[in-house]
Write a protein that holds these residues in place. Structure first.
Motif, PDB file in Angstrom:
ATOM      1  N   ASN A  25      26.972  95.749 -24.758  1.00  0.00           N
ATOM      2  CA  ASN A  25      27.272  96.962 -25.527  1.00  0.00           C
ATOM      3  C   ASN A  25      26.740  98.199 -24.827  1.00  0.00           C
ATOM      4  O   ASN A  25      27.388  99.254 -24.833  1.00  0.00           O
ATOM      5  CB  ASN A  25      26.710  96.840 -26.937  1.00  0.00           C
ATOM      6  CG  ASN A  25      27.623  96.034 -27.839  1.00  0.00           C
ATOM      7  OD1 ASN A  25      28.553  96.552 -28.420  1.00  0.00           O
ATOM      8  ND2 ASN A  25      27.363  94.731 -27.922  1.00  0.00           N
ATOM      9  N   ASN A  26      25.590  98.094 -24.202  1.00  0.00           N
ATOM     10  CA  ASN A  26      25.061  99.225 -23.444  1.00  0.00           C
ATOM     11  C   ASN A  26      25.971  99.576 -22.272  1.00  0.00           C
ATOM     12  O   ASN A  26      26.116 100.755 -21.915  1.00  0.00           O
ATOM     13  CB  ASN A  26      23.660  98.916 -22.937  1.00  0.00           C
ATOM     14  CG  ASN A  26      22.626  98.893 -24.040  1.00  0.00           C
ATOM     15  OD1 ASN A  26      22.842  99.444 -25.118  1.00  0.00           O
ATOM     16  ND2 ASN A  26      21.495  98.249 -23.791  1.00  0.00           N
ATOM     17  N   SER A  27      26.594  98.557 -21.672  1.00  0.00           N
ATOM     18  CA  SER A  27      27.503  98.811 -20.554  1.00  0.00           C
ATOM     19  C   SER A  27      28.742  99.573 -21.011  1.00  0.00           C
ATOM     20  O   SER A  27      29.164 100.544 -20.361  1.00  0.00           O
ATOM     21  CB  SER A  27      27.920  97.481 -19.907  1.00  0.00           C
ATOM     22  OG  SER A  27      26.803  96.836 -19.329  1.00  0.00           O
ATOM     23  N   PHE A  28      29.333  99.164 -22.122  1.00  0.00           N
ATOM     24  CA  PHE A  28      30.474  99.907 -22.658  1.00  0.00           C
ATOM     25  C   PHE A  28      30.068 101.323 -23.055  1.00  0.00           C
ATOM     26  O   PHE A  28      30.819 102.288 -22.838  1.00  0.00           O
ATOM     27  CB  PHE A  28      31.066  99.174 -23.865  1.00  0.00           C
ATOM     28  CG  PHE A  28      31.999  98.064 -23.512  1.00  0.00           C
ATOM     29  CD1 PHE A  28      33.266  98.331 -23.000  1.00  0.00           C
ATOM     30  CD2 PHE A  28      31.629  96.736 -23.677  1.00  0.00           C
ATOM     31  CE1 PHE A  28      34.147  97.307 -22.667  1.00  0.00           C
ATOM     32  CE2 PHE A  28      32.490  95.701 -23.350  1.00  0.00           C
ATOM     33  CZ  PHE A  28      33.750  95.986 -22.844  1.00  0.00           C
ATOM     34  N   PHE A  29      28.909 101.459 -23.632  1.00  0.00           N
ATOM     35  CA  PHE A  29      28.395 102.763 -24.048  1.00  0.00           C
ATOM     36  C   PHE A  29      28.276 103.699 -22.845  1.00  0.00           C
ATOM     37  O   PHE A  29      28.696 104.865 -22.895  1.00  0.00           O
ATOM     38  CB  PHE A  29      27.036 102.569 -24.714  1.00  0.00           C
ATOM     39  CG  PHE A  29      26.502 103.765 -25.445  1.00  0.00           C
ATOM     40  CD1 PHE A  29      26.924 104.065 -26.737  1.00  0.00           C
ATOM     41  CD2 PHE A  29      25.543 104.581 -24.865  1.00  0.00           C
ATOM     42  CE1 PHE A  29      26.408 105.161 -27.420  1.00  0.00           C
ATOM     43  CE2 PHE A  29      25.024 105.675 -25.544  1.00  0.00           C
ATOM     44  CZ  PHE A  29      25.463 105.960 -26.820  1.00  0.00           C
ATOM     45  N   ILE A  31      29.834 103.439 -19.934  1.00  0.00           N
ATOM     46  CA  ILE A  31      31.162 103.745 -19.402  1.00  0.00           C
ATOM     47  C   ILE A  31      31.802 104.885 -20.182  1.00  0.00           C
ATOM     48  O   ILE A  31      32.377 105.814 -19.605  1.00  0.00           O
ATOM     49  CB  ILE A  31      32.060 102.488 -19.432  1.00  0.00           C
ATOM     50  CG1 ILE A  31      31.609 101.498 -18.363  1.00  0.00           C
ATOM     51  CG2 ILE A  31      33.529 102.860 -19.227  1.00  0.00           C
ATOM     52  CD1 ILE A  31      32.287 100.143 -18.444  1.00  0.00           C
ATOM     53  N   ALA A  32      31.711 104.825 -21.513  1.00  0.00           N
ATOM     54  CA  ALA A  32      32.273 105.901 -22.339  1.00  0.00           C
ATOM     55  C   ALA A  32      31.565 107.221 -22.060  1.00  0.00           C
ATOM     56  O   ALA A  32      32.201 108.273 -21.944  1.00  0.00           O
ATOM     57  CB  ALA A  32      32.162 105.537 -23.813  1.00  0.00           C
ATOM     58  N   LEU A 188      35.613  95.672 -19.076  1.00  0.00           N
ATOM     59  CA  LEU A 188      34.815  96.842 -18.701  1.00  0.00           C
ATOM     60  C   LEU A 188      35.601  97.762 -17.772  1.00  0.00           C
ATOM     61  O   LEU A 188      35.600  98.987 -17.938  1.00  0.00           O
ATOM     62  CB  LEU A 188      33.513  96.395 -18.027  1.00  0.00           C
ATOM     63  CG  LEU A 188      32.468  95.736 -18.928  1.00  0.00           C
ATOM     64  CD1 LEU A 188      31.388  95.056 -18.088  1.00  0.00           C
ATOM     65  CD2 LEU A 188      31.828  96.754 -19.867  1.00  0.00           C
ATOM     66  N   GLU A 189      36.302  97.187 -16.825  1.00  0.00           N
ATOM     67  CA  GLU A 189      37.063  97.978 -15.852  1.00  0.00           C
ATOM     68  C   GLU A 189      38.205  98.736 -16.523  1.00  0.00           C
ATOM     69  O   GLU A 189      38.538  99.861 -16.124  1.00  0.00           O
ATOM     70  CB  GLU A 189      37.622  97.064 -14.762  1.00  0.00           C
ATOM     71  CG  GLU A 189      36.564  96.526 -13.812  1.00  0.00           C
ATOM     72  CD  GLU A 189      37.142  95.545 -12.806  1.00  0.00           C
ATOM     73  OE1 GLU A 189      38.331  95.152 -12.966  1.00  0.00           O
ATOM     74  OE2 GLU A 189      36.406  95.165 -11.873  1.00  0.00           O
ATOM     75  N   ASN A 190      38.815  98.136 -17.540  1.00  0.00           N
ATOM     76  CA  ASN A 190      39.989  98.746 -18.180  1.00  0.00           C
ATOM     77  C   ASN A 190      39.642  99.782 -19.244  1.00  0.00           C
ATOM     78  O   ASN A 190      40.528 100.519 -19.712  1.00  0.00           O
ATOM     79  CB  ASN A 190      40.852  97.661 -18.828  1.00  0.00           C
ATOM     80  CG  ASN A 190      41.553  96.789 -17.810  1.00  0.00           C
ATOM     81  OD1 ASN A 190      41.682  97.162 -16.642  1.00  0.00           O
ATOM     82  ND2 ASN A 190      42.004  95.620 -18.237  1.00  0.00           N
ATOM     83  N   TYR A 191      38.374  99.860 -19.619  1.00  0.00           N
ATOM     84  CA  TYR A 191      37.988 100.738 -20.720  1.00  0.00           C
ATOM     85  C   TYR A 191      38.278 102.216 -20.438  1.00  0.00           C
ATOM     86  O   TYR A 191      38.849 102.906 -21.298  1.00  0.00           O
ATOM     87  CB  TYR A 191      36.517 100.509 -21.050  1.00  0.00           C
ATOM     88  CG  TYR A 191      36.030 101.167 -22.324  1.00  0.00           C
ATOM     89  CD1 TYR A 191      36.869 101.375 -23.413  1.00  0.00           C
ATOM     90  CD2 TYR A 191      34.703 101.579 -22.445  1.00  0.00           C
ATOM     91  CE1 TYR A 191      36.409 101.976 -24.580  1.00  0.00           C
ATOM     92  CE2 TYR A 191      34.231 102.177 -23.606  1.00  0.00           C
ATOM     93  CZ  TYR A 191      35.090 102.380 -24.661  1.00  0.00           C
ATOM     94  OH  TYR A 191      34.635 102.968 -25.810  1.00  0.00           O
ATOM     95  N   PRO A 192      37.945 102.759 -19.272  1.00  0.00           N
ATOM     96  CA  PRO A 192      38.244 104.186 -19.041  1.00  0.00           C
ATOM     97  C   PRO A 192      39.724 104.518 -19.158  1.00  0.00           C
ATOM     98  O   PRO A 192      40.091 105.559 -19.720  1.00  0.00           O
ATOM     99  CB  PRO A 192      37.728 104.427 -17.616  1.00  0.00           C
ATOM    100  CG  PRO A 192      36.668 103.386 -17.417  1.00  0.00           C
ATOM    101  CD  PRO A 192      37.179 102.176 -18.156  1.00  0.00           C
TER     102      PRO A 192
END
Length: 201
Positions: A25-29, A31-32, A188-192
């Motif tokens: 969750n910290n990784s997604f956070f 990235i955002a 993770l790569e596709n989130y942006p």
């Protein structure tokens, strides 16, 4: 000079030592955070587990055009600390009449519906969630647990709070099957790219 656009990122991960430490969750956070900063947004942050002041959170919601909740799905919802957060922050927004002035209904106009009294129209809310459940469990009537229900249905207890106050709800971004067969690296790569698309940035 044009005022900077603002986004509020809320991380509601709750640590359980030796089981869930919050790394994903910290990784997604992050990235955002990096994505919106690259788009010239001012990023407001709240880590619920670290503590917060309801008055300050109310102010962040009023300032931010976009709110994103980063959450693990624990027993089919956000961790309990997020419900506490919502109760305290949204009750303050109700008391001050900043979030809403009522539930939308009036004696003068009986056609006005429940849930239409929000003051925060034009703002957007999105969930980014991590799941043990596989993607196939949703929108599939052959799956026993959810019996054809989708993510929109499952997230109603969270999104309804924001819709009640006038927000537009953006389709969630989800990382599924994290303990078995998920593709975390790809998610993770596709989130942006997903953020860029849904917020037209």
């Amino acid at each position: 000079m044009e005022e900077a656009k603002k986004v509020l990122l809320i991380n509601t991960h709750l640590t359980y030592p030796n089981w869930t430490e919050g790394t994903l969750n910290n990784s997604f956070f992050k990235i955002a955070k990096d994505f919106f900063a690259s788009k010239s947004f001012e990023v407001l942050e709240t880590i619920v587990e670290d503590g917060y002041q309801a008055e300050e959170e109310e102010k962040k919601h009023l300032e931010a055009a976009i709110v994103i909740l980063q959450t693990p799905v624990n027993w089919f919802g956000a961790p309990w600390i997020y419900k506490k957060y919502v109760d305290e922050v949204f009750n303050r927004g109700l008391a001050t009449k900043s979030f809403l002035t009522g539930d939308g209904r009036t004696k003068e106009d009986p056609t006005k519906q429940y849930g239409t009294g929000g003051n925060l129209q034009g703002k957007k809310f999105m969930i980014c969630a991590t799941w043990n459940a596989p993607a196939i469990a949703f929108d599939n009537p052959d799956q026993q647990l959810f019996a054809g229900k989708g993510l929109t249905d499952i997230f109603l207890p969270i999104t309804s709070n924001y819709r009640f106050c006038g927000y537009d709800i953006i389709d969630s971004y989800n990382c599924f099957d994290i303990f078995r067969n998920g593709d975390i690296t790809k998610d993770l790569e596709n989130y942006p790219a997903y953020l860029e698309k849904v917020f037209s940035l």
